[in-house]
Scaffold this active site. Structure first.
Site, PDB file in Angstrom:
ATOM      1  N   GLY A   1       0.695  -1.047  -0.059  1.00 54.47           N
ATOM      2  CA  GLY A   1      -0.173   0.132   0.198  1.00 54.47           C
ATOM      3  C   GLY A   1       0.637   0.871   0.037  1.00 54.47           C
ATOM      4  O   GLY A   1       0.200   2.348  -0.310  1.00 54.47           O
ATOM      5  N   THR A   2       2.114   1.302   0.245  1.00 57.57           N
ATOM      6  CA  THR A   2       2.888   2.338   0.306  1.00 57.57           C
ATOM      7  C   THR A   2       3.453   2.387  -0.930  1.00 57.57           C
ATOM      8  O   THR A   2       4.378   3.576  -1.171  1.00 57.57           O
ATOM      9  CB  THR A   2       3.867   2.473   1.369  1.00 57.57           C
ATOM     10  OG1 THR A   2       4.710   1.104   1.297  1.00 57.57           O
ATOM     11  CG2 THR A   2       3.414   2.476   2.801  1.00 57.57           C
TER      12      THR A   2
ATOM     13  N   TYR B   1       3.880   2.629  -5.365  1.00 54.69           N
ATOM     14  CA  TYR B   1       3.612   3.627  -6.394  1.00 54.69           C
ATOM     15  C   TYR B   1       2.074   3.389  -6.825  1.00 54.69           C
ATOM     16  O   TYR B   1       1.525   4.527  -7.014  1.00 54.69           O
ATOM     17  CB  TYR B   1       4.393   3.425  -7.627  1.00 54.69           C
ATOM     18  CG  TYR B   1       4.378   4.311  -8.898  1.00 54.69           C
ATOM     19  CD1 TYR B   1       4.812   5.628  -8.696  1.00 54.69           C
ATOM     20  CD2 TYR B   1       3.635   3.814  -9.856  1.00 54.69           C
ATOM     21  CE1 TYR B   1       4.519   6.566  -9.783  1.00 54.69           C
ATOM     22  CE2 TYR B   1       3.345   4.948 -11.022  1.00 54.69           C
ATOM     23  CZ  TYR B   1       3.866   6.072 -11.034  1.00 54.69           C
ATOM     24  OH  TYR B   1       3.800   7.101 -11.742  1.00 54.69           O
TER      25      TYR B   1
ATOM     26  N   GLY C   1       0.420   1.293  -5.157  1.00 56.81           N
ATOM     27  CA  GLY C   1      -0.527   0.628  -3.855  1.00 56.81           C
ATOM     28  C   GLY C   1      -1.108   1.902  -3.200  1.00 56.81           C
ATOM     29  O   GLY C   1      -2.330   1.845  -2.661  1.00 56.81           O
TER      30      GLY C   1
ATOM     31  N   LYS D   1       7.361   5.971   4.773  1.00 54.30           N
ATOM     32  CA  LYS D   1       6.337   4.702   4.626  1.00 54.30           C
ATOM     33  C   LYS D   1       5.581   4.705   5.742  1.00 54.30           C
ATOM     34  O   LYS D   1       4.461   4.596   5.555  1.00 54.30           O
ATOM     35  CB  LYS D   1       6.922   3.592   4.274  1.00 54.30           C
ATOM     36  CG  LYS D   1       7.623   3.362   2.742  1.00 54.30           C
ATOM     37  CD  LYS D   1       8.094   2.107   2.692  1.00 54.30           C
ATOM     38  CE  LYS D   1       8.630   1.756   1.451  1.00 54.30           C
ATOM     39  NZ  LYS D   1       8.864   0.307   1.070  1.00 54.30           N
TER      40      LYS D   1
ATOM     41  N   LYS E   1       4.914 -14.130 -13.739  1.00 57.12           N
ATOM     42  CA  LYS E   1       3.587 -13.911 -13.460  1.00 57.12           C
ATOM     43  C   LYS E   1       2.684 -14.977 -13.910  1.00 57.12           C
ATOM     44  O   LYS E   1       1.750 -15.206 -13.521  1.00 57.12           O
ATOM     45  CB  LYS E   1       3.154 -12.594 -14.177  1.00 57.12           C
ATOM     46  CG  LYS E   1       3.889 -11.346 -13.806  1.00 57.12           C
ATOM     47  CD  LYS E   1       3.300 -10.140 -14.447  1.00 57.12           C
ATOM     48  CE  LYS E   1       3.979  -8.784 -13.821  1.00 57.12           C
ATOM     49  NZ  LYS E   1       3.545  -7.536 -14.582  1.00 57.12           N
TER      50      LYS E   1
ATOM     51  N   ARG F   1       0.080 -17.289 -11.588  1.00 55.51           N
ATOM     52  CA  ARG F   1      -1.359 -17.579 -11.960  1.00 55.51           C
ATOM     53  C   ARG F   1      -1.437 -19.149 -11.677  1.00 55.51           C
ATOM     54  O   ARG F   1      -2.726 -19.486 -11.643  1.00 55.51           O
ATOM     55  CB  ARG F   1      -1.626 -17.050 -13.691  1.00 55.51           C
ATOM     56  CG  ARG F   1      -1.509 -15.562 -13.801  1.00 55.51           C
ATOM     57  CD  ARG F   1      -2.065 -15.246 -15.242  1.00 55.51           C
ATOM     58  NE  ARG F   1      -2.011 -13.907 -15.380  1.00 55.51           N
ATOM     59  CZ  ARG F   1      -2.533 -13.606 -16.633  1.00 55.51           C
ATOM     60  NH1 ARG F   1      -2.931 -14.340 -17.510  1.00 55.51           N
ATOM     61  NH2 ARG F   1      -2.763 -12.070 -16.909  1.00 55.51           N
TER      62      ARG F   1
END
Length: 313
Positions: free
Chosen positions: A12-13, A15, A17, A45, A139, A143
């Protein structure tokens, strides 16, 4: 209308997020942000997390080094969005996300997981060049783990972040637009797709409780932002009232330059190659089992490239 899902945002901190946290709160979701002990004394942060708390978010302590803490954090919510940094070190992001998948599987309560993607759809990049393909391969490993665990998901393909691409007129190593010159990658005519980062967050949060986006890839393709590098430059030239001096970098020259760079730089340049020399982002039609965000949510007024560029005047 039913109750909105509780959302846990990991990273969450970062770019993207921090924008996801803001959008989640604005759209009325009970929002949780993972506070990782690993941030230590990173004051910026810490202050950002405290600002989220003031805005109504809940801070939840959890670490990728503590499986139980991740499970307990996940159990508090309905939806998990991962926005950890896409660093180009294979042993880092992929392992963290696999740990998160394990925690979500054990918790057993999550009705939607958004893994850390948000760029080019990795499922369409099987033929990507080395070494840049490592990010797509990683990625796809994540997945496979998600789907193997039976976790409901949404994969978001947001194409090109405007801050990185529009600001630099699509030139590697540039984030501010020149008022003098520009280098075209190839002929500059391959179409790309540019999306404001705040818009990416807004669209993503809208997907959370939408059954149409469950177990699908959702592309963010605002129609007026499907542009070539040349068209982006033309918009900028119109705004500043002058023509830029133009030079051209051939495909072979670009590849030669790329090979002479350090590994991390090569990874990033490989992505530029596929976007601006091959046109990988806009060269396919969205399939029947996929969705497009601006079509799903026509009420969202996205930022056009021209409007985005005005901030640099």
């Amino acid at each position: 209308m039913g109750l909105k899902s509780k959302v846990l945002i990991i990273g969450g901190t970062g770019y993207l997020g921090k924008r996801l946290v803001k959008a989640s709160l604005e759209q009325g979701h009970e929002t949780y942000v993972l506070r990782r002990p690993e941030i230590g004394v990173d004051i910026e942060k810490i202050q950002m997390l405290l600002s989220f708390k003031k805005q109504g978010a809940h801070l939840v302590i959890g670490s990728f080094n503590d499986h139980r803490s991740l499970v307990e954090a996940v159990k508090q919510v309905d939806v998990v969005i991962c926005a950890i940094s896409g660093v180009h070190i294979r042993s880092h992001q992929i392992l963290l996300q696999l740990k998160l998948v394990d925690a979500i599987k054990e918790a057993g309560n999550i009705k939607r997981f958004f893994p850390s993607e948000f760029g080019t759809d990795p499922a369409r990049m099987a033929d990507a060049l080395e070494p840049g393909r490592v990010t797509f391969d990683d990625k796809m490993v994540v997945r496979k783990a998600i789907e193997g665990a039976g976790i409901p998901f949404t994969y978001v393909s947001a194409n090109c972040f405007a801050g990185y691409m529009v600001g630099g007129l699509c030139q590697p190593g540039h984030i501010l637009p020149s008022t003098d010159s520009v280098v075209f990658l190839g002929d500059g005519n391959k179409k790309s797709i540019f999306v404001d980062e705040d818009d990416i967050a807004t669209y993503t949060i809208r997907m959370i409780d939408d059954p149409r986006t469950c177990n699908k890839t959702v592309y963010i393709r605002p129609s007026q932002n499907i542009l070539s590098q040349r068209e982006v430059v033309q918009i900028w030239e119109k705004l500043i009232g002058k023509q830029l001096e133009k030079t051209y970098l051939s495909e072979q020259d670009f590849l030669n330059i790329m090979k002479g760079q350090a590994y991390v730089e090569q990874v990033g340049l490989t992505h530029y190659y596929h976007v601006y020399y091959q046109g990988c982002l806009a060269s396919f039609d969205i399939g029947e089992d996929e969705e497009e965000a601006s079509t799903l949510y026509p009420d969202i007024k996205y930022t056009k490239v021209e409007d985005y560029l005005t901030q640099y005047l």
